[in-house]
Design an enzyme around this catalytic site. Structure first.
Site, PDB file in Angstrom:
ATOM      1  N   ASP A  88      -3.739   7.626  -0.303  1.00 18.12           N
ATOM      2  CA  ASP A  88      -4.548   7.170  -1.432  1.00 18.12           C
ATOM      3  C   ASP A  88      -5.183   5.825  -1.062  1.00 18.12           C
ATOM      4  O   ASP A  88      -4.972   5.311   0.035  1.00 18.12           O
ATOM      5  CB  ASP A  88      -3.689   7.054  -2.696  1.00 18.12           C
ATOM      6  CG  ASP A  88      -2.847   5.805  -2.684  1.00 18.12           C
ATOM      7  OD1 ASP A  88      -2.055   5.640  -1.734  1.00 18.12           O
ATOM      8  OD2 ASP A  88      -2.986   4.964  -3.591  1.00 18.12           O
ATOM      9  N   LYS A 122      -5.644   3.450   4.565  1.00 28.57           N
ATOM     10  CA  LYS A 122      -4.243   3.560   4.993  1.00 28.57           C
ATOM     11  C   LYS A 122      -4.048   4.593   6.097  1.00 28.57           C
ATOM     12  O   LYS A 122      -2.925   4.800   6.535  1.00 28.57           O
ATOM     13  CB  LYS A 122      -3.355   3.932   3.796  1.00 28.57           C
ATOM     14  CG  LYS A 122      -3.534   3.022   2.596  1.00 28.57           C
ATOM     15  CD  LYS A 122      -2.748   3.506   1.403  1.00 28.57           C
ATOM     16  CE  LYS A 122      -3.082   2.675   0.170  1.00 28.57           C
ATOM     17  NZ  LYS A 122      -2.371   3.153  -1.026  1.00 28.57           N
ATOM     18  N   ALA A 136       0.830  -1.195   0.000  1.00 29.95           N
ATOM     19  CA  ALA A 136       0.000   0.000   0.000  1.00 29.95           C
ATOM     20  C   ALA A 136       0.869   1.251   0.000  1.00 29.95           C
ATOM     21  O   ALA A 136       1.862   1.310   0.702  1.00 29.95           O
ATOM     22  CB  ALA A 136      -0.897   0.012   1.238  1.00 29.95           C
ATOM     23  N   THR A 137       0.529   2.196  -0.807  1.00 23.02           N
ATOM     24  CA  THR A 137       1.153   3.522  -0.849  1.00 23.02           C
ATOM     25  C   THR A 137       0.092   4.480  -1.335  1.00 23.02           C
ATOM     26  O   THR A 137      -0.924   4.030  -1.873  1.00 23.02           O
ATOM     27  CB  THR A 137       2.317   3.555  -1.837  1.00 23.02           C
ATOM     28  OG1 THR A 137       1.825   3.208  -3.116  1.00 23.02           O
ATOM     29  CG2 THR A 137       3.410   2.589  -1.443  1.00 23.02           C
ATOM     30  N   THR A 138       0.183   5.729  -1.263  1.00 24.58           N
ATOM     31  CA  THR A 138       1.189   6.631  -0.742  1.00 24.58           C
ATOM     32  C   THR A 138       0.559   7.403   0.412  1.00 24.58           C
ATOM     33  O   THR A 138      -0.637   7.691   0.378  1.00 24.58           O
ATOM     34  CB  THR A 138       1.615   7.611  -1.854  1.00 24.58           C
ATOM     35  OG1 THR A 138       2.250   6.854  -2.895  1.00 24.58           O
ATOM     36  CG2 THR A 138       2.561   8.688  -1.367  1.00 24.58           C
TER      37      THR A 138
END
Length: 265
Positions: free
Chosen positions: A60, A76, A43-45
């Protein structure tokens, strides 16, 4: 500031693995499942901005495994308690378990000691969880590089913001923090705005900070395939939360949508 983005992915880059290889540990276990290469979900960002009166944390919604988009509604930015938020970049399975342990630790301390855990205690508890996860991280699985924001009622100003490296070292920042594969683009945007924008990040109000965070995430989505942008078809927006003296609050979609249409359309 260390580049946390370097730890996402294989988990065998960075200073400590390089030292191991220098002293003869030249190979780490490969990832395989039934003889096939195993690709973990990541997972990002994520980013956080200290503005006038609080901290804004944003992330995101995309989760990927290699070049496959696994999920487009990943959360997140996680509320740990009334005054603490943890944002995650890395492997969601490990990060969400860390968040659960962190939440229970804070709650257990509150119930047994009849008072809130200190900010330093909260920061170090997360640091210990990361250190305990180092073995898996060095094997290339379970790498997590979080951002932690908390409001300290005993300090002025009370907004506190930290980022961590994969080994658990915590670094308090004055202006902003970023993590994840899209962090280079976001860092460049925030650094530019802080130094040469209309005014420093610390002098901006909440609405200005939100608009900037949305633009930064959208910039990351343009250059990083692991970062999801605003999905207009499904109306999937990033998750943003604020930490102020009033506690943790989620920025509602009916606030984000007009800002998106006005500032990014």
């Amino acid at each position: 500031m260390s580049d946390s983005a370097q730890f996402s992915g294989s988990g065998i880059s960075g200073d400590f693995p390089e030292v191991l290889q220098r002293y003869g540990v030249t190979s780490l276990p490969s990832l395989s499942l039934h003889g096939k290469e195993f690709t973990q979900t990541q997972a990002t960002t994520i980013l956080a901005i200290k503005y006038a009166g609080g901290v804004l944390i944003a992330g995101d919604r995309r989760a990927t495994a290699g070049n496959v988009v696994v999920y487009d509604r990943a959360d997140k930015v996680l509320e740990i308690d009334r005054f603490s938020v943890m944002a995650i970049a890395g492997v969601p399975a490990t990060a969400w378990e860390m968040a659960r342990v962190l939440e229970h630790s804070f709650h257990f301390y509150r119930r047994t000691q009849l008072q809130e855990m200190s900010v330093d205690g909260k920061v170090r508890t997360l640091s210990k969880l990361l250190r305990d996860n180092l073995g898996l991280a060095l094997q290339g699985v379970g790498v997590v590089v979080p951002i932690f924001a908390v409001y300290d009622k005993d300090a002025t100003p009370g907004e506190r913001l930290y980022f961590y490296d994969v080994m658990g070292a915590q670094f308090e920042v004055a202006d902003f923090a970023v993590s994840g594969s899209g962090s280079p683009a976001v860092r460049a945007v925030l650094n530019y705005e802080n130094r040469w924008g209309k005014k420093p990040l610390a002098d901006r109000n909440e609405k200005e900070a939100i608009s900037l965070a949305l633009r930064a995430l959208e910039t990351a989505a343009e250059t990083d395939t692991a970062t999801g942008g605003f999905d207009r078809r499904a109306n999937i927006l990033p998750i943003l939360k604020t930490v102020t003296k009033l506690g943790v609050q989620t920025v509602a979609d009916n606030v984000l949508t007009p800002l998106y249409k006005k500032g990014l359309a």
